[in-house]
Design an enzyme around this catalytic site. Structure first.
Site, PDB file in Angstrom:
ATOM      1  N   GLY A   1      -3.262  -3.817  -2.655  1.00 18.70           N
ATOM      2  CA  GLY A   1      -2.089  -4.668  -2.586  1.00 18.70           C
ATOM      3  C   GLY A   1      -1.314  -4.448  -1.324  1.00 18.70           C
ATOM      4  O   GLY A   1      -1.773  -3.785  -0.378  1.00 18.70           O
ATOM      5  N   GLY A   2      -0.075  -4.983  -1.308  1.00 17.60           N
ATOM      6  CA  GLY A   2       0.721  -4.895  -0.089  1.00 17.60           C
ATOM      7  C   GLY A   2       1.240  -3.505   0.186  1.00 17.60           C
ATOM      8  O   GLY A   2       1.485  -3.156   1.341  1.00 17.60           O
ATOM      9  N   MET A   3       1.456  -2.703  -0.845  1.00 17.11           N
ATOM     10  CA  MET A   3       2.048  -1.389  -0.664  1.00 17.11           C
ATOM     11  C   MET A   3       1.057  -0.260  -0.937  1.00 17.11           C
ATOM     12  O   MET A   3       1.257   0.866  -0.511  1.00 17.11           O
ATOM     13  CB  MET A   3       3.260  -1.252  -1.593  1.00 17.11           C
ATOM     14  CG  MET A   3       4.115  -0.031  -1.333  1.00 17.11           C
ATOM     15  SD  MET A   3       5.675  -0.078  -2.243  1.00 17.11           S
ATOM     16  CE  MET A   3       5.115  -0.131  -3.927  1.00 17.11           C
ATOM     17  N   GLY A   4       0.000  -0.554  -1.656  1.00 21.55           N
ATOM     18  CA  GLY A   4      -0.941   0.498  -1.961  1.00 21.55           C
ATOM     19  C   GLY A   4      -2.250  -0.061  -2.468  1.00 21.55           C
ATOM     20  O   GLY A   4      -2.470  -1.269  -2.458  1.00 21.55           O
TER      21      GLY A   4
ATOM     22  N   LYS B   1      -2.809   4.621  -8.524  1.00 22.36           N
ATOM     23  CA  LYS B   1      -2.246   3.788  -7.470  1.00 22.36           C
ATOM     24  C   LYS B   1      -1.681   4.704  -6.404  1.00 22.36           C
ATOM     25  O   LYS B   1      -0.756   5.499  -6.665  1.00 22.36           O
ATOM     26  CB  LYS B   1      -1.159   2.862  -8.003  1.00 22.36           C
ATOM     27  CG  LYS B   1      -0.615   1.942  -6.905  1.00 22.36           C
ATOM     28  CD  LYS B   1       0.263   0.829  -7.444  1.00 22.36           C
ATOM     29  CE  LYS B   1       0.673  -0.110  -6.314  1.00 22.36           C
ATOM     30  NZ  LYS B   1       1.479  -1.246  -6.788  1.00 22.36           N
TER      31      LYS B   1
ATOM     32  N   ASP C   1       7.332 -10.665  -8.992  1.00 26.12           N
ATOM     33  CA  ASP C   1       6.086 -11.001  -8.292  1.00 26.12           C
ATOM     34  C   ASP C   1       5.018 -11.441  -9.290  1.00 26.12           C
ATOM     35  O   ASP C   1       3.849 -11.038  -9.204  1.00 26.12           O
ATOM     36  CB  ASP C   1       5.594  -9.800  -7.478  1.00 26.12           C
ATOM     37  CG  ASP C   1       4.524 -10.201  -6.453  1.00 26.12           C
ATOM     38  OD1 ASP C   1       4.465 -11.404  -6.097  1.00 26.12           O
ATOM     39  OD2 ASP C   1       3.751  -9.328  -6.010  1.00 26.12           O
TER      40      ASP C   1
END
Length: 555
Positions: free
Chosen positions: A43-46, A63, A166
């Site tokens: 994903g965008g952060m991890g 994660k 989201d």
């Protein structure tokens, strides 16, 4: 993001040899307890890794934060907040968190349930490609059940004061055994937690020109452009509430119905502009059949007439009721959306159970049609019974009418036969009267003529009547003189006569007197009663005499 991008790394520890708790060995602590394996998603952060929990001997999902430098405060706060939110939200449709691992004062990764399955977006893509197995397994009804489970999860989060921010098909996992889990709570907002929210956001956001419309954006504009609410697209963080998530849920329902996101465009700026202005085409506009499907440039919004029938919907068209529900959830004005997730989910349930939704403002005709559809078996039985009763009623009416017609015809025949019999009887009477006249039996002839019905008194009857009366008037009775006035008794076997000698007597048809004679005055008028038993006549100017017919005696 590219899974093979080597500029981003994941801070991990080398795996330690497994330790069996059953043998009394001391379990490893921290990251050493986990053996991190293959990457499952990013994903965008991890990214999500498959990991082995050595303490409990189970496979979990880990994660981890993607790091190419030290973790900044915003990223740290978002990561911690996501873990805390998952710990707060214990629900069957929200992925449960197991543990969080820290290292050197930073959160390294957290572990959660490993869900084996596919994202809802992957399923929708397969349906769009008309994959036979997915078309068989994921009917519209099943997709709506999946959506309602998502609604249950979001409604629970809202009850705990948490916004997801989201929601999109990519963040919904559908497990191999029917599990439905809402994933990726990295942008979740805890209401009334302004300090943490301020630290986790960046107010200096500018949409990057090369950003993907399906990627999750960070900063003041947070979320996925194609599914974010207008207030998110305008960066109005303080205006976000449960109805912002409801807008995103409306976008997911829109994608389920049309197999495409609610908004599309050539670039990110065009998409954000459409979101801000509410430029969303109703789902009922899609699924129109045309003879040829024109090719289109990637990113171009298709016209409704160029889209082939929707393969996952039996009719190929989005039901108007579901289209109305989706468009209500996607209303530009928050006040016009569903005010809570429960009301949104309830409308989906109403549709699935055959009731009208609150969004479509159904009239009486629609309500009646849905009532019949819901109770199809009962109405089919009732309709069949009505047909049988109607058929029996029609048969009864026709049969009764036929009987009436037959009775009327029989009556007419009977009347005709009766009339024929009367005519025959009258003719025979006239024939008999004529024979009696020819034999000189004028009294008998006159009696028969008197009994003849008036409707059969023709010229022949009038002739016989006139001449028999003439002969009767000249009738001479033995010892009494000529008969001046004569009247037959009802019995027909005798008659009363006023004679020229001034008396009234009763005589047989042969002229033999029966009983005594009675003197009369004046015209000699007399009358016989209806029973034929007595004769009344004027005995004098002031007296009326009555004589017994049987004996001729005066009363």
């Amino acid at each position: 993001m590219n899974p093979d991008d080597d500029l981003q790394t994941i801070r991990t520890q080398p795996p330690a040899p497994p330790v069996s708790l059953a043998t009394g060995g001391e379990p490893a602590q921290g990251s050493a307890n986990y053996h991190l394996g293959r990457e499952v998603a990013r994903g965008g952060m991890g990214c999500i890794l498959e990991a082995e929990d050595r303490k409990l001997a189970r496979t979990v999902a880990a994660k981890a934060v993607l790091l190419d430098s030290d973790m900044d405060e915003g990223t740290k706060q978002r990561f911690i907040r996501e873990a805390e939110v998952l710990a707060r939200l214990s629900h069957p449709n929200i992925v449960p968190i197991y543990d969080i691992v820290w290292e050197d004062g930073l959160p390294l990764f957290y572990t959660m349930k490993l869900v084996k399955g596919r994202t809802l977006q992957h399923i929708l893509n397969e349906l769009c490609n008309e994959h036979p197995e997915d078309l068989r397994d994921f009917t519209l009804d099943r997709l709506l059940l999946i959506f309602r489970k998502v609604c249950d999860a979001v409604a629970f989060a809202h009850s705990k004061g948490v916004l997801h921010r989201d929601l999109k098909p990519e963040n919904i996992m559908v497990g191999e055994f029917g599990e439905v889990l809402v994933m990726d709570w990295g942008l979740a907002k805890v209401l009334n937690d302004e300090v943490r929210e301020s630290a986790a956001s960046d107010s200096s956001f500018t949409a990057p020109s090369g950003a993907s419309p399906t990627a999750t954006l960070q900063g003041a504009v947070m979320g996925t452009p194609k599914y974010m609410s207008p207030e998110q697209a305008m960066g109005q963080i303080a205006e976000l509430d449960e109805r912002s998530d409801i807008f995103s849920l409306g976008g997911i329902l829109y994608a389920i119905l049309t197999l495409r996101p609610p908004v599309d465009g050539k670039d990110l700026h065009e998409i954000l502009e459409k979101v801000k202005t509410g430029g969303i085409t109703p789902p009922t506009a899609f699924g129109v059949t045309t003879g040829a499907h024109a090719r289109h440039v990637k990113g171009e919004v298709l016209e409704a007439k160029k889209i082939k029938p929707l393969p996952h919907i039996e009719s190929g068209r989005v039901p108007a009721a579901l289209s109305a529900v989706a468009m209500k959830a996607l209303a530009l004005d928050k006040a016009k959306r569903y005010q809570n997730v429960a009301a949104f989910s309830a409308d989906i349930e109403r549709y699935q159970t055959g009731f009208a939704t609150s969004a479509e403002n159904a009239g009486f005709a629609k309500q009646a049609a849905l009532l019949i559809k819901r109770n199809k078996g009962i109405f089919t039985t009732a309709f069949a019974a009505w047909l049988i009763v109607t058929a029996l009623a029609v048969w009864f009416v026709f049969n009764l009418r036929a009987k009436e017609q037959r009775a009327t015809k029989a009556e007419a025949v009977a009347v005709q036969e009766k009339e024929t019999a009367r005519q025959a009887l009258a003719k025979s009477q006239l024939d008999l009267a004529e024979k009696e006249f020819e034999r000189g039996k004028f009294i008998e002839a006159q009696k028969i003529l008197t009994e003849t019905p008036e409707s059969f008194r023709d010229a022949n009857w009038r002739f016989l009547q006139a001449h028999s009366s003439d002969f009767t008037a000249r009738l001479s009775l033995p010892g009494k003189g000529a008969a001046l006035r004569l009247q037959f008794l009802p019995q027909g076997d005798r008659f009363a006569a006023r004679c020229s000698s001034g008396v009234i007597g009763i005589f047989s048809l042969t002229g033999r007197q029966i009983g005594d004679s009675a003197p009369v005055n004046g015209s000699g008028a007399f009358r016989i009663d209806s029973a034929g038993g007595r004769i009344a006549f004027a005995a004098s100017a002031s007296e009326v005499a009555v004589q017994e017919v049987a004996t001729g005696k005066l009363v």
